[in-house]
Design a protein around this motif. Structure first.
Motif, mmCIF file in Angstrom:
data_model
loop_
_atom_site.group_PDB
_atom_site.id
_atom_site.type_symbol
_atom_site.label_atom_id
_atom_site.label_comp_id
_atom_site.label_asym_id
_atom_site.label_seq_id
_atom_site.Cartn_x
_atom_site.Cartn_y
_atom_site.Cartn_z
ATOM 1 N N ALA A 1 0.831 -1.209 0.000
ATOM 2 C CA ALA A 1 0.000 0.000 0.000
ATOM 3 C C ALA A 1 0.866 1.259 0.000
ATOM 4 O O ALA A 1 0.601 2.218 -0.738
ATOM 5 C CB ALA A 1 -0.933 -0.019 1.209
ATOM 6 N N PHE A 2 1.904 1.276 0.813
ATOM 7 C CA PHE A 2 2.810 2.422 0.822
ATOM 8 C C PHE A 2 3.572 2.532 -0.498
ATOM 9 O O PHE A 2 3.848 3.634 -0.987
ATOM 10 C CB PHE A 2 3.791 2.316 1.990
ATOM 11 N N LEU A 3 3.909 1.377 -1.078
ATOM 12 C CA LEU A 3 4.591 1.389 -2.379
ATOM 13 C C LEU A 3 3.710 2.035 -3.435
ATOM 14 O O LEU A 3 4.197 2.769 -4.314
ATOM 15 C CB LEU A 3 4.958 -0.046 -2.774
ATOM 16 N N ALA A 4 2.408 1.800 -3.351
ATOM 17 C CA ALA A 4 1.477 2.445 -4.280
ATOM 18 C C ALA A 4 1.540 3.960 -4.131
ATOM 19 O O ALA A 4 1.537 4.697 -5.121
ATOM 20 C CB ALA A 4 0.059 1.936 -4.026
ATOM 21 N N ARG A 5 1.598 4.439 -2.881
ATOM 22 C CA ARG A 5 1.710 5.881 -2.659
ATOM 23 C C ARG A 5 3.000 6.435 -3.269
ATOM 24 O O ARG A 5 3.016 7.534 -3.832
ATOM 25 C CB ARG A 5 1.698 6.187 -1.150
ATOM 26 N N ALA A 6 4.084 5.669 -3.144
ATOM 27 C CA ALA A 6 5.360 6.129 -3.703
ATOM 28 C C ALA A 6 5.279 6.227 -5.221
ATOM 29 O O ALA A 6 5.753 7.204 -5.823
ATOM 30 C CB ALA A 6 6.481 5.178 -3.288
ATOM 31 N N SER B 1 2.572 6.673 -6.946
ATOM 32 C CA SER B 1 1.703 7.806 -7.261
ATOM 33 C C SER B 1 2.492 9.113 -7.215
ATOM 34 O O SER B 1 2.314 9.996 -8.063
ATOM 35 C CB SER B 1 0.529 7.856 -6.288
ATOM 36 N N ALA B 2 3.380 9.224 -6.213
ATOM 37 C CA ALA B 2 4.219 10.426 -6.117
ATOM 38 C C ALA B 2 5.169 10.549 -7.298
ATOM 39 O O ALA B 2 5.591 11.658 -7.654
ATOM 40 C CB ALA B 2 5.005 10.397 -4.805
ATOM 41 N N GLN B 3 5.509 9.412 -7.924
ATOM 42 C CA GLN B 3 6.348 9.439 -9.133
ATOM 43 C C GLN B 3 5.546 9.797 -10.381
ATOM 44 O O GLN B 3 6.112 9.954 -11.453
ATOM 45 C CB GLN B 3 7.014 8.069 -9.345
ATOM 46 N N GLY B 4 4.227 9.886 -10.226
ATOM 47 C CA GLY B 4 3.365 10.190 -11.360
ATOM 48 C C GLY B 4 2.792 8.967 -12.038
ATOM 49 O O GLY B 4 2.090 9.098 -13.045
ATOM 50 N N TRP B 5 3.047 7.783 -11.499
ATOM 51 C CA TRP B 5 2.543 6.534 -12.100
ATOM 52 C C TRP B 5 1.201 6.193 -11.453
ATOM 53 O O TRP B 5 1.056 5.215 -10.727
ATOM 54 C CB TRP B 5 3.542 5.409 -11.876
ATOM 55 N N HIS B 6 0.193 6.999 -11.745
ATOM 56 C CA HIS B 6 -1.081 6.874 -11.047
ATOM 57 C C HIS B 6 -1.804 5.568 -11.368
ATOM 58 O O HIS B 6 -2.383 4.936 -10.467
ATOM 59 C CB HIS B 6 -1.981 8.064 -11.384
ATOM 60 N N ALA B 7 -1.806 5.160 -12.618
ATOM 61 C CA ALA B 7 -2.513 3.931 -12.989
ATOM 62 C C ALA B 7 -1.891 2.723 -12.282
ATOM 63 O O ALA B 7 -2.605 1.844 -11.773
ATOM 64 C CB ALA B 7 -2.480 3.739 -14.505
ATOM 65 N N HIS B 8 -0.557 2.684 -12.254
ATOM 66 C CA HIS B 8 0.120 1.579 -11.576
ATOM 67 C C HIS B 8 -0.171 1.621 -10.073
ATOM 68 O O HIS B 8 -0.394 0.570 -9.441
ATOM 69 C CB HIS B 8 1.621 1.661 -11.831
ATOM 70 N N ALA B 9 -0.194 2.828 -9.501
ATOM 71 C CA ALA B 9 -0.484 2.965 -8.081
ATOM 72 C C ALA B 9 -1.886 2.438 -7.761
ATOM 73 O O ALA B 9 -2.091 1.739 -6.753
ATOM 74 C CB ALA B 9 -0.362 4.427 -7.662
ATOM 75 N N LEU B 10 -2.862 2.739 -8.619
ATOM 76 C CA LEU B 10 -4.224 2.258 -8.388
ATOM 77 C C LEU B 10 -4.288 0.742 -8.464
ATOM 78 O O LEU B 10 -5.012 0.092 -7.690
ATOM 79 C CB LEU B 10 -5.177 2.886 -9.401
ATOM 80 N N GLN C 1 -7.824 9.567 -2.754
ATOM 81 C CA GLN C 1 -6.921 10.713 -2.807
ATOM 82 C C GLN C 1 -6.258 10.842 -4.174
ATOM 83 O O GLN C 1 -6.088 11.954 -4.690
ATOM 84 C CB GLN C 1 -5.869 10.596 -1.706
ATOM 85 N N ILE C 2 -5.897 9.709 -4.767
ATOM 86 C CA ILE C 2 -5.308 9.761 -6.114
ATOM 87 C C ILE C 2 -6.321 10.322 -7.102
ATOM 88 O O ILE C 2 -5.993 11.180 -7.940
ATOM 89 C CB ILE C 2 -4.817 8.364 -6.545
ATOM 90 N N HIS C 3 -7.569 9.863 -7.013
ATOM 91 C CA HIS C 3 -8.598 10.383 -7.917
ATOM 92 C C HIS C 3 -8.840 11.868 -7.666
ATOM 93 O O HIS C 3 -9.027 12.643 -8.621
ATOM 94 C CB HIS C 3 -9.892 9.590 -7.736
ATOM 95 N N GLN C 4 -8.843 12.286 -6.397
ATOM 96 C CA GLN C 4 -9.046 13.698 -6.094
ATOM 97 C C GLN C 4 -7.911 14.552 -6.673
ATOM 98 O O GLN C 4 -8.152 15.622 -7.251
ATOM 99 C CB GLN C 4 -9.137 13.922 -4.581
ATOM 100 N N GLU C 5 -6.668 14.076 -6.539
ATOM 101 C CA GLU C 5 -5.524 14.816 -7.075
ATOM 102 C C GLU C 5 -5.591 14.953 -8.593
ATOM 103 O O GLU C 5 -5.091 15.928 -9.158
ATOM 104 C CB GLU C 5 -4.228 14.113 -6.671
#
Length: 440
Positions: A343-348, A350-359, A387-391
């Motif tokens: 779950a934390f890796l997904a946040r990381a 997402s911070a890299q801009g890889w939103h689809a992979h994070a989801l 939060q990813i969708h909101q961003e």
């Protein structure tokens, strides 16, 4: 004035009547199974469960207990004492001596401790189990074959476990008190129950460990209660508990407990958004854990280091910590904490801009938490997905996800509930759908 249940009670043989009375010596017990009866009745060990089952069937035929139906969680048929039945059996239990009632209670408490310890070992196999001491040979523990069965048993019996904890404390069985609290750890870790969490560790376990003079148990109770305080944002109290544990561990030369306390202090500073202090304590904790070859512990600290790196806008560093932690935890068989790392890796990512992979990773983590029975972390993965969708400006998707997370949080955590309501308030007001013929 004679009780209506006195007549069927009079039909019991002396040994059957004695076994019935023992049920009345157990605090607040209204629903029970054959294992409870076997734990307190004086049956031969090799036929304890069969004899207990026959006894309860006889009590049911006489109208002294009620059948509720089969329950796989407690290992067989579930039985109930109505208000009138409970009042009757408690009154009959008073006919036994204080020593007899204490022995009955201790047999039941030992049974709960034995089964809870078995559940703990299934759910947290890499967690160091402190010693267990049984005054009586525990009655046949409930067989728990899977993690889901173990967690379900702990959750189902939580009211009885808390009653046993209080009764053991009142009886001054202090080693048993902290041992039982220690064995209950997985249900608090995964299902929260913050009020009971602090009662178990701070009100009972910690006091009992100190009165028993067991320094390692005292440290365990300090760090366990600090976890509840930390999750309730009572950070100063949590830090004080961890500092006491650290001082004790250094006095005893216990490197593993030193690392645990340092990890806890670093975690509190992480939550307080003190990244410099968090890093200092977490790096020292990881160094000690690697020194003593505590691989799981080092990986748990790696998760926190990954989260600190995310907050410091260094997602690449976070990915390094979290990938290593995930791999180690899977190798150690700790699927629950491996899901946390994911779950934390997904946040990381997402911070890299890889939103689809994070989801994608959050969906996988949510499924793993569902399998582990952790409602709190299922909610957290849904929250982070929102939060990813909101961003990304997907406000309606975020709103739907926040509401789903809120529904999971509401029964278990006021703090998390308040945060989710804040997320919902931060979203733009949804536009009303225009009626036919009206301008949008």
């Amino acid at each position: 004035m004679p009780d209506a249940l006195d007549e069927p009670y009079s039909q019991l043989l002396p040994e059957e009547a004695a076994a019935y009375r023992r049920l009345g010596a157990l605090p607040h017990l209204r629903v029970f199974g054959v294992h409870d009866a076997a734990a307190v009745a004086e049956f031969a060990p090799d036929q304890r469960l069969d004899d207990a089952a026959r006894l309860i069937e006889m009590l049911a035929e006489l109208g002294l207990v009620e059948r509720l139906g089969v329950c796989t969680i407690i290992g067989g048929t579930r039985w109930r004492l109505s208000d009138a039945m409970h009042e009757h059996v408690v009154a009959k239990a008073r006919e036994d001596s204080e020593e007899e009632r204490a022995a009955t209670l201790r047999g039941w408490v030992d049974f709960l401790l034995c089964t809870a310890t078995a559940a703990e070992e299934l759910l947290t196999p890499s967690h160091r189990t402190l010693d267990r001491n049984y005054l009586h040979r525990p009655g046949s523990p409930v067989p728990l074959a899977t993690e889901s069965a173990a967690l379900a048993w702990l959750e189902d019996r939580l009211p009885d476990l808390m009653s046993a904890l209080r009764a053991a404390f009142d009886a001054e069985w202090y080693p048993t008190v902290w041992q039982l609290a220690d064995a209950m750890w997985p249900v608090f870790l995964r299902h929260r129950h913050y009020d009971l969490w602090l009662q178990a560790y701070q009100q009972y376990g910690l006091v009992a460990a100190r009165r028993a003079g067991h320094s390692a148990a005292e440290r365990r109770m300090l760090t366990s209660s600090a976890g509840g305080l930390r999750n309730l944002a009572r950070y100063d109290e949590a830090l004080a508990h961890h500092q006491l544990a650290l001082t004790s561990a250094r006095d005893d030369g216990d490197l593993r407990d030193q690392a645990q306390a340092l990890h806890g202090i670093g975690d509190v500073h992480r939550l307080m958004r003190h990244p410099g202090q968090a890093l200092s304590y977490l790096l020292e904790a990881k160094r000690l854990r690697e020194q003593i070859e505590y691989r799981r512990g080092a990986a748990l600290t790696g998760i926190l280091l990954g989260d600190v790196a995310i907050d410091q806008l260094d997602p690449d560093e976070a990915v390094t910590h979290l990938t290593a932690a995930r791999d180690t935890l899977l190798a150690e068989g700790d699927r629950y904490d491996a899901a946390r790392a994911l779950a934390f890796l997904a946040r990381a990512h997402s911070a890299q801009g890889w939103h689809a992979h994070a989801l994608t990773l959050l969906r996988q983590a949510g499924a793993e938490f569902a399998a582990a029975g952790s409602l709190a972390w299922q909610a957290r993965t849904i929250e982070w997905t929102g939060q990813i969708h909101q961003e990304q400006g997907h406000h309606e998707q975020a709103r739907t996800l926040y509401r789903q997370a809120l529904a999971l949080y509401e029964p278990i955590s006021q703090q998390d509930t308040d945060r989710l309501r804040g997320h919902l308030h931060s979203l733009p007001t949804a536009l009303a759908t225009p009626k036919n013929g009206e301008a949008p």
